[in-house]
Design an enzyme around this catalytic site. Structure first.
Site, mmCIF file in Angstrom:
data_model
loop_
_atom_site.group_PDB
_atom_site.id
_atom_site.type_symbol
_atom_site.label_atom_id
_atom_site.label_comp_id
_atom_site.label_asym_id
_atom_site.label_seq_id
_atom_site.Cartn_x
_atom_site.Cartn_y
_atom_site.Cartn_z
ATOM 1 N N ARG A 21 0.835 -1.209 0.000
ATOM 2 C CA ARG A 21 0.000 0.000 0.000
ATOM 3 C C ARG A 21 0.865 1.253 0.000
ATOM 4 N NH1 ARG A 21 -3.542 -1.227 4.415
ATOM 5 N NH2 ARG A 21 -4.883 -2.216 2.901
ATOM 6 N N TYR A 22 1.952 1.235 0.753
ATOM 7 C CA TYR A 22 2.890 2.357 0.795
ATOM 8 C C TYR A 22 4.140 1.940 0.037
ATOM 9 C CZ TYR A 22 0.111 3.593 4.943
ATOM 10 O OH TYR A 22 -0.893 3.893 5.808
ATOM 11 N N ARG A 38 7.078 0.019 2.218
ATOM 12 C CA ARG A 38 6.834 -1.097 3.113
ATOM 13 C C ARG A 38 5.697 -1.978 2.617
ATOM 14 N NH1 ARG A 38 5.223 3.833 4.882
ATOM 15 N NH2 ARG A 38 3.501 4.099 6.353
ATOM 16 N N CYS A 61 -4.776 -17.629 14.028
ATOM 17 C CA CYS A 61 -4.352 -16.960 15.260
ATOM 18 C C CYS A 61 -4.524 -17.937 16.418
ATOM 19 C CB CYS A 61 -5.213 -15.725 15.521
ATOM 20 S SG CYS A 61 -4.986 -14.441 14.275
ATOM 21 N N CYS A 70 -10.156 -12.605 18.124
ATOM 22 C CA CYS A 70 -10.744 -11.423 18.753
ATOM 23 C C CYS A 70 -12.090 -11.158 18.090
ATOM 24 C CB CYS A 70 -9.813 -10.235 18.563
ATOM 25 S SG CYS A 70 -8.109 -10.624 19.015
ATOM 26 N N CYS A 93 -12.079 -8.475 15.293
ATOM 27 C CA CYS A 93 -10.963 -8.567 14.351
ATOM 28 C C CYS A 93 -11.278 -7.906 13.010
ATOM 29 C CB CYS A 93 -10.617 -10.037 14.108
ATOM 30 S SG CYS A 93 -9.344 -10.239 12.849
ATOM 31 N N ARG A 146 -9.699 -8.480 10.295
ATOM 32 C CA ARG A 146 -9.563 -9.442 9.199
ATOM 33 C C ARG A 146 -10.410 -10.680 9.480
ATOM 34 N NH1 ARG A 146 -3.541 -8.259 8.962
ATOM 35 N NH2 ARG A 146 -3.455 -6.604 7.405
ATOM 36 N N ASP A 151 -11.879 -0.772 12.852
ATOM 37 C CA ASP A 151 -12.215 -0.810 11.426
ATOM 38 C C ASP A 151 -13.662 -1.248 11.226
ATOM 39 O OD1 ASP A 151 -9.667 -0.050 10.419
ATOM 40 O OD2 ASP A 151 -8.910 -2.024 10.988
ATOM 41 N N ASP A 157 -7.787 3.599 9.797
ATOM 42 C CA ASP A 157 -7.408 2.995 8.527
ATOM 43 C C ASP A 157 -8.511 3.357 7.538
ATOM 44 O OD1 ASP A 157 -5.913 1.248 6.757
ATOM 45 O OD2 ASP A 157 -5.207 0.309 8.603
ATOM 46 N N LYS A 201 -3.457 4.583 6.573
ATOM 47 C CA LYS A 201 -3.845 5.116 7.876
ATOM 48 C C LYS A 201 -3.704 6.641 7.902
ATOM 49 C CE LYS A 201 -2.092 0.935 10.075
ATOM 50 N NZ LYS A 201 -1.562 0.393 8.789
HETATM 51 C C1 LIG Z 1 -0.702 -0.493 8.601
HETATM 52 C C2 LIG Z 1 -0.038 -0.895 7.373
HETATM 53 C C3 LIG Z 1 1.340 -0.728 7.203
HETATM 54 C C4 LIG Z 1 2.213 -0.159 8.267
HETATM 55 O O1 LIG Z 1 1.938 1.179 8.438
HETATM 56 P P1 LIG Z 1 2.767 2.018 9.497
HETATM 57 O O2 LIG Z 1 2.035 3.309 9.537
HETATM 58 O O3 LIG Z 1 4.142 2.085 8.983
HETATM 59 O O4 LIG Z 1 2.693 1.255 10.784
HETATM 60 C C5 LIG Z 1 1.909 -1.091 6.021
HETATM 61 N N1 LIG Z 1 1.192 -1.609 5.022
HETATM 62 C C6 LIG Z 1 -0.130 -1.782 5.142
HETATM 63 C C7 LIG Z 1 -0.859 -2.367 3.999
HETATM 64 C C8 LIG Z 1 -0.799 -1.445 6.317
HETATM 65 O O5 LIG Z 1 -2.113 -1.653 6.426
HETATM 66 S S1 SF4 Z 2 -7.239 -8.977 15.729
HETATM 67 FE FE1 SF4 Z 2 -7.602 -10.642 14.256
HETATM 68 S S2 SF4 Z 2 -5.595 -11.034 13.328
HETATM 69 FE FE2 SF4 Z 2 -5.226 -9.893 15.244
HETATM 70 S S3 SF4 Z 2 -4.938 -11.486 16.848
HETATM 71 FE FE3 SF4 Z 2 -7.099 -10.915 16.872
HETATM 72 S S4 SF4 Z 2 -8.063 -12.443 15.536
HETATM 73 FE FE4 SF4 Z 2 -5.860 -12.474 15.052
#
Ligand SMILES: *Cc1c(COP(=O)(O)O)cnc(C)c1O
Ligand code: SF4
Length: 344
Positions: free
Chosen positions: A88-89, A92, A101, A105, A108, A110, A270, A307, A314
């Site tokens: 996305r960036y 990174r 996991c 949670c 969560c 995801r 989210d 996000d 973010k």
């Molecule tokens: C959150 C996230 C990151 C890391 O973002 P930071 O602001 O550097 O912590 C990198 N890639 C993706 C896709 C993310 O969702």
């Molecule tokens: S938030 Fe989702 S991905 Fe993170 S530990 Fe909990 S269940 Fe796993």
């Protein structure tokens, strides 16, 4: 005690009555349930109002999906060039070697991707994901997430960390995990050893939402990581009924810093399906974060982030503290709400 993987396991553990269990059968069929033996023991005797219970034991409220909620709230799928990578960036990427996991949670982000059957990368797919990183010299940081990467065996973690370390342009490997507070005994010397490599800096972001999670066992796991030279960051989700009050956040952030974990992000929840009962409004979140400024030191202040739905990354969620004035100066607001003129 055995791990719980179903509502009937939670009923057997005495955490739900059979009637309460029946009321969440549909929800549990849709979103995975798991608790480690360690957390089951900590949860003994708790009830739905408990901050740990609320994070892990399914509730009937999850059956409601609000209109704004989505299956992929932060747009991972839209930004995935190869399986297991989210880019996305520019500098990174996320690397997601597995979607399982130790605990699931209830909020969560995801939740529609993670679960016990959640796909893990095959050895070939992992090679392809690592090749993507190797072929993109702009990638300086690899965020290993999932699922929970610390569920991988030390052997597989060693393979990933060493492979990343061998890529000259990768400077940082950051692992995101809940294991230190979900299954602290898993953080063995062998596991810790697998996380570092000579040519890369390893950082770990630990997901912790309440001071009660920082038990003696969890603090021990954290200490083993820190003493191996790994800097730790705290990642917290702002959750209604769990930590959405100033005293709870203060205790959490002090607890993190006291244990050498720098609070990094406080995430606004989210828009994951079936999680609206956990979501404060942005205005409520902003007021809480603003209140922290006067209560705790700068070390204890995470950045409150949102996000942006759709994969836009973010953004800081706090209101501007500094407002430009017409004459080129600024108005700065302090933690009491008083304003001051500033020129610089
Ligand atoms: C959150 C996230 C990151 C890391 O973002 P930071 O602001 O550097 O912590 C990198 N890639 C993706 C896709 C993310 O969702
Ligand atoms: S938030 Fe989702 S991905 Fe993170 S530990 Fe909990 S269940 Fe796993």
């Amino acid at each position: 005690m055995k791990a719980a993987h179903s509502v009937s396991d939670l009923v057997d553990a005495g955490l739900m009555t059979p009637e309460a269990g029946a009321a969440v059968a549909d929800v549990a069929g849709r979103y995975a349930v798991a608790l480690t033996p360690y957390l089951l023991e900590k949860l003994e005797g708790t009830s739905p109002g408990d901050p740990l219970y609320a994070q892990y034991v399914p509730s009937a409220e999850e059956a409601y999906t609000a209109p704004e909620e989505r299956a992929d709230p932060i747009g991972d799928v839209a930004r995935s060039p190869v399986k297991g990578i989210v880019h996305r960036y520019p500098d990174r990427v996320l690397l997601k070697p597995l979607h399982a996991c130790a605990v699931y949670c209830r909020f969560c982000f995801r939740r529609e991707m993670v679960g016990p059957g959640g796909e893990a990368l095959s050895p070939d797919e992992l090679d392809a994901a690592l090749a993507y990183v190797r072929e993109h010299p702009e990638v300086w940081e690899v965020v290993v997430t999932g699922g929970d990467p610390l569920l991988l065996s030390p052997r597989r973690l060693t393979h990933i960390v060493q492979a990343l370390s061998a890529i000259p342009h990768v400077g940082v490997v950051r692992l995101h995990t809940r294991i230190p507070v979900a299954d602290p005994a898993r953080v063995t010397a062998e596991l810790v050893e697998a996380l570092t490599a000579p040519d890369v800096a390893t950082w770990i972001a630990v997901h912790v939402n309440h001071a009660d999670e920082l038990t003696a066992e969890a603090r021990g796991a954290v200490a083993r990581l820190v003493e191996a030279g790994i800097p730790l960051l705290g990642q917290t989700v702002l959750l209604k009924g769990v930590n959405d009050d100033a005293a709870a956040l203060e205790a959490l952030f002090r607890g993190l810093v006291r244990n050498r974990i720098k609070p990094y992000y406080l995430h606004h929840p989210d828009l994951a399906a079936g999680t609206s009962h956990f979501r404060p409004t942005l205005a409520e979140g902003r007021a809480l974060v603003k209140g922290l400024r006067g209560r705790v030191s700068g070390l204890c202040q995470p950045t409150y982030v949102l996000d942006i739905p759709g994969g836009h990354g973010k953004a800081p969620a706090a209101e501007g503290w500094v407002r430009p004035d017409e004459d080129g100066g600024y108005t700065v607001e302090d933690f009491t709400g008083a304003t001051h003129r500033y020129r610089g």
